[in-house]
Design an enzyme around this catalytic site. Structure first.
Site, PDB file in Angstrom:
ATOM      1  CG  PHE A   1     -40.410  54.058  22.753  1.00 42.24           C
ATOM      2  CD1 PHE A   1     -39.868  53.367  23.827  1.00 42.24           C
ATOM      3  CD2 PHE A   1     -40.841  53.342  21.642  1.00 42.24           C
ATOM      4  CE1 PHE A   1     -39.756  51.984  23.810  1.00 42.24           C
ATOM      5  CE2 PHE A   1     -40.738  51.953  21.626  1.00 42.24           C
ATOM      6  CZ  PHE A   1     -40.198  51.278  22.705  1.00 42.24           C
TER       7      PHE A   1
ATOM      8  CE  LYS B   1     -34.603  56.231  24.859  1.00 41.23           C
ATOM      9  NZ  LYS B   1     -35.932  55.781  25.309  1.00 41.23           N
TER      10      LYS B   1
ATOM     11  CD  GLU C   1     -28.587  46.887  25.261  1.00 40.70           C
ATOM     12  OE1 GLU C   1     -28.827  46.157  24.282  1.00 40.70           O
ATOM     13  OE2 GLU C   1     -29.187  46.800  26.354  1.00 40.70           O
ATOM     14  CG  ASP C   2     -30.964  47.759  21.809  1.00 40.68           C
ATOM     15  OD1 ASP C   2     -30.629  48.095  22.969  1.00 40.68           O
ATOM     16  OD2 ASP C   2     -31.929  47.008  21.591  1.00 40.68           O
TER      17      ASP C   2
ATOM     18  CG  ASP D   1     -34.031  54.014  28.840  1.00 41.80           C
ATOM     19  OD1 ASP D   1     -34.062  55.238  28.673  1.00 41.80           O
ATOM     20  OD2 ASP D   1     -35.016  53.363  29.238  1.00 41.80           O
TER      21      ASP D   1
ATOM     22  CG  ASP E   1     -39.193  45.444  20.286  1.00 37.18           C
ATOM     23  OD1 ASP E   1     -38.234  45.877  20.964  1.00 37.18           O
ATOM     24  OD2 ASP E   1     -40.167  44.850  20.788  1.00 37.18           O
TER      25      ASP E   1
ATOM     26  NE  ARG F   1     -37.193  42.567  17.921  1.00 32.66           N
ATOM     27  CZ  ARG F   1     -36.822  43.015  19.121  1.00 32.66           C
ATOM     28  NH1 ARG F   1     -35.892  43.944  19.218  1.00 32.66           N
ATOM     29  NH2 ARG F   1     -37.377  42.555  20.220  1.00 32.66           N
TER      30      ARG F   1
END
Ligand code: 5GP
Ligand code: MG
Length: 175
Positions: free
Chosen positions: A151, A130, A98-99, A102, A158, A164
Protein backbone atom coordinates in the site's frame (compact mmCIF):
# COMPACT_ATOMS: atom_id res chain seq x y z
CA UNK A 1 11.45 15.52 11.01
CA UNK A 2 8.46 15.28 8.71
CA UNK A 3 4.82 14.43 9.33
CA UNK A 4 5.44 11.44 7.07
CA UNK A 5 8.42 9.92 8.85
CA UNK A 6 6.44 6.68 9.21
CA UNK A 7 6.39 6.29 5.43
CA UNK A 8 9.32 4.62 3.67
CA UNK A 9 10.39 6.14 0.34
CA UNK A 10 9.89 3.78 -2.60
CA UNK A 11 10.44 6.17 -5.54
CA UNK A 12 12.10 9.53 -5.08
CA UNK A 13 10.96 12.75 -6.74
CA UNK A 14 13.93 12.48 -9.13
CA UNK A 15 13.15 8.87 -10.08
CA UNK A 16 9.52 9.77 -10.74
CA UNK A 17 10.38 12.87 -12.79
CA UNK A 18 12.89 10.95 -14.88
CA UNK A 19 10.56 8.05 -15.62
CA UNK A 20 7.55 10.30 -16.31
CA UNK A 21 9.64 12.14 -18.93
CA UNK A 22 10.46 8.83 -20.62
CA UNK A 23 6.81 7.80 -20.73
CA UNK A 24 5.84 11.22 -22.08
CA UNK A 25 8.35 10.75 -24.94
CA UNK A 26 6.90 7.30 -25.67
CA UNK A 27 3.44 8.87 -25.98
CA UNK A 28 4.81 11.64 -28.20
CA UNK A 29 6.35 9.08 -30.55
CA UNK A 30 3.20 6.96 -30.69
CA UNK A 31 0.88 9.86 -31.53
CA UNK A 32 3.01 11.87 -33.96
CA UNK A 33 0.83 14.45 -35.73
CA UNK A 34 -2.27 13.54 -33.73
CA UNK A 35 -4.16 15.43 -31.08
CA UNK A 36 -4.80 13.56 -27.82
CA UNK A 37 -7.39 14.06 -25.09
CA UNK A 38 -5.88 13.19 -21.70
CA UNK A 39 -8.51 12.19 -19.14
CA UNK A 40 -7.37 12.07 -15.52
CA UNK A 41 -9.06 9.98 -12.85
CA UNK A 42 -9.41 12.20 -9.75
CA UNK A 43 -8.24 12.71 -7.08
CA UNK A 44 -5.11 10.63 -6.86
CA UNK A 45 -3.88 11.36 -10.37
CA UNK A 46 -3.38 15.09 -10.06
CA UNK A 47 0.39 15.13 -9.49
CA UNK A 48 1.26 12.47 -12.08
CA UNK A 49 -1.16 14.02 -14.58
CA UNK A 50 0.37 17.47 -14.30
CA UNK A 51 3.90 16.15 -14.77
CA UNK A 52 2.97 13.82 -17.61
CA UNK A 53 1.10 16.30 -19.81
CA UNK A 54 3.68 19.04 -19.23
CA UNK A 55 6.30 16.75 -20.69
CA UNK A 56 4.36 15.83 -23.82
CA UNK A 57 5.31 18.14 -26.68
CA UNK A 58 2.18 17.99 -28.82
CA UNK A 59 -1.29 19.54 -28.96
CA UNK A 60 -3.57 18.10 -26.32
CA UNK A 61 -6.81 18.59 -24.48
CA UNK A 62 -7.32 17.72 -20.80
CA UNK A 63 -10.38 16.69 -18.82
CA UNK A 64 -11.13 14.82 -15.60
CA UNK A 65 -13.56 12.33 -14.16
CA UNK A 66 -14.04 10.73 -10.80
CA UNK A 67 -14.71 7.06 -10.18
CA UNK A 68 -15.36 5.27 -6.94
CA UNK A 69 -15.56 1.58 -6.27
CA UNK A 70 -17.97 0.18 -3.77
CA UNK A 71 -16.90 -3.25 -2.55
CA UNK A 72 -19.48 -3.54 0.26
CA UNK A 73 -19.05 -6.50 2.57
CA UNK A 74 -18.60 -8.93 -0.30
CA UNK A 75 -15.90 -7.51 -2.55
CA UNK A 76 -17.88 -7.29 -5.76
CA UNK A 77 -15.88 -4.19 -6.72
CA UNK A 78 -18.72 -2.28 -8.35
CA UNK A 79 -17.23 0.83 -10.02
CA UNK A 80 -19.32 3.97 -10.43
CA UNK A 81 -18.44 7.19 -12.22
CA UNK A 82 -19.43 10.02 -9.91
CA UNK A 83 -18.11 12.90 -12.03
CA UNK A 84 -18.09 12.81 -15.80
CA UNK A 85 -15.96 14.60 -18.40
CA UNK A 86 -17.35 17.60 -20.26
CA UNK A 87 -15.55 16.70 -23.47
CA UNK A 88 -17.30 15.13 -26.44
CA UNK A 89 -14.80 12.36 -27.23
CA UNK A 90 -16.40 10.83 -30.30
CA UNK A 91 -13.72 10.47 -32.97
CA UNK A 92 -10.90 11.48 -30.62
CA UNK A 93 -7.79 9.71 -29.40
CA UNK A 94 -8.10 9.34 -25.62
CA UNK A 95 -5.52 8.45 -23.01
CA UNK A 96 -6.95 7.72 -19.57
CA UNK A 97 -4.44 8.68 -16.89
CA UNK A 98 -4.60 6.96 -13.49
CA UNK A 99 -2.39 6.97 -10.40
CA UNK A 100 -2.29 3.24 -9.74
CA UNK A 101 -3.59 0.12 -11.43
CA UNK A 102 -4.57 -2.44 -8.83
CA UNK A 103 -7.39 -4.97 -9.41
CA UNK A 104 -8.01 -3.39 -12.82
CA UNK A 105 -11.71 -2.87 -12.20
CA UNK A 106 -11.68 0.93 -12.30
CA UNK A 107 -9.77 1.30 -15.55
CA UNK A 108 -11.60 -1.53 -17.29
CA UNK A 109 -14.90 0.13 -16.46
CA UNK A 110 -13.79 3.61 -17.55
CA UNK A 111 -12.21 2.30 -20.76
CA UNK A 112 -15.42 0.46 -21.71
CA UNK A 113 -17.50 3.54 -20.95
CA UNK A 114 -15.32 5.79 -23.13
CA UNK A 115 -15.22 3.24 -25.95
CA UNK A 116 -19.01 3.12 -25.89
CA UNK A 117 -18.95 6.86 -26.67
CA UNK A 118 -17.11 6.08 -29.89
CA UNK A 119 -13.70 7.47 -29.08
CA UNK A 120 -11.33 6.82 -31.99
CA UNK A 121 -8.94 5.05 -29.61
CA UNK A 122 -8.65 4.60 -25.85
CA UNK A 123 -5.32 3.90 -24.17
CA UNK A 124 -4.26 4.07 -20.54
CA UNK A 125 -1.26 5.52 -18.73
CA UNK A 126 -0.56 4.72 -15.08
CA UNK A 127 2.10 5.87 -12.66
CA UNK A 128 2.15 2.56 -10.77
CA UNK A 129 1.02 -0.97 -11.56
CA UNK A 130 0.48 -3.84 -9.12
CA UNK A 131 0.13 -6.76 -11.56
CA UNK A 132 -0.15 -9.37 -8.80
CA UNK A 133 -3.47 -7.84 -7.68
CA UNK A 134 -5.30 -8.06 -11.00
CA UNK A 135 -8.74 -9.73 -11.14
CA UNK A 136 -9.10 -9.33 -14.92
CA UNK A 137 -6.76 -9.21 -17.93
CA UNK A 138 -6.42 -5.43 -17.97
CA UNK A 139 -3.03 -4.09 -19.01
CA UNK A 140 -1.90 -0.47 -19.11
CA UNK A 141 -0.45 0.79 -22.40
CA UNK A 142 1.96 3.10 -20.58
CA UNK A 143 3.30 2.69 -17.06
CA UNK A 144 6.09 4.24 -15.02
CA UNK A 145 6.76 1.51 -12.45
CA UNK A 146 5.54 -1.94 -11.44
CA UNK A 147 5.37 -2.61 -7.70
CA UNK A 148 4.67 -5.55 -5.42
CA UNK A 149 1.45 -5.84 -3.44
CA UNK A 150 2.18 -2.88 -1.12
CA UNK A 151 0.00 0.00 0.00
CA UNK A 152 1.65 3.20 -1.20
CA UNK A 153 1.03 6.90 -0.60
CA UNK A 154 2.37 10.21 -1.87
CA UNK A 155 2.65 11.95 -5.25
CA UNK A 156 -1.15 12.23 -5.25
CA UNK A 157 -1.95 8.94 -3.50
CA UNK A 158 -3.61 9.10 -0.10
CA UNK A 159 -4.30 7.11 3.01
CA UNK A 160 -7.55 8.48 4.39
CA UNK A 161 -6.94 11.73 2.44
CA UNK A 162 -3.51 12.13 4.02
CA UNK A 163 -0.09 12.13 2.34
CA UNK A 164 -1.22 13.21 -1.16
CA UNK A 165 1.25 16.11 -1.06
CA UNK A 166 4.38 14.04 -0.46
CA UNK A 167 6.77 14.75 -3.38
CA UNK A 168 7.71 11.03 -3.54
CA UNK A 169 5.97 7.64 -3.47
CA UNK A 170 6.28 5.85 -0.14
CA UNK A 171 5.19 2.62 1.49
CA UNK A 172 2.62 3.41 4.15
CA UNK A 173 3.35 1.89 7.51
CA UNK A 174 0.85 2.27 10.34
CA UNK A 175 3.53 2.01 13.01
P1 5GP B 1 -8.55 -0.85 -9.06
O1 5GP B 1 -9.92 -0.70 -9.60
O2 5GP B 1 -7.49 -1.03 -10.11
O3 5GP B 1 -8.47 -1.90 -8.00
O4 5GP B 1 -8.36 0.46 -8.26
C1 5GP B 1 -7.44 1.39 -8.44
C2 5GP B 1 -7.65 2.44 -7.35
O5 5GP B 1 -7.46 1.88 -6.05
C3 5GP B 1 -6.63 3.51 -7.47
O6 5GP B 1 -7.07 4.54 -8.30
C4 5GP B 1 -6.47 3.97 -6.04
O7 5GP B 1 -7.45 4.93 -5.76
C5 5GP B 1 -6.74 2.75 -5.22
N1 5GP B 1 -5.48 2.09 -4.80
C6 5GP B 1 -5.04 0.88 -5.18
N2 5GP B 1 -3.87 0.59 -4.61
C7 5GP B 1 -3.52 1.66 -3.88
C8 5GP B 1 -2.39 1.96 -3.04
O8 5GP B 1 -1.41 1.21 -2.88
N3 5GP B 1 -2.40 3.19 -2.43
C9 5GP B 1 -3.43 4.07 -2.59
N4 5GP B 1 -3.33 5.23 -1.94
N5 5GP B 1 -4.51 3.81 -3.35
C10 5GP B 1 -4.55 2.61 -3.99
MG1 MG C 1 -7.23 6.54 -8.36
Amino acid sequence: MSYADNCKVLFTKEQLEQRIKEVAKQIENDYKGEKVTFIGVLNGVYAFFADLVRNVDMPCHVDFLRASSYSGTTSTGNVKMSLDIKTEIEGRHVIIVEDILDTGRTLAKIRDELLSRNALSVKTAVMLDKPSRRVNDFQADYKCFEIDDLFVVGFGLDYDEKYRNLPYVAIYDEN
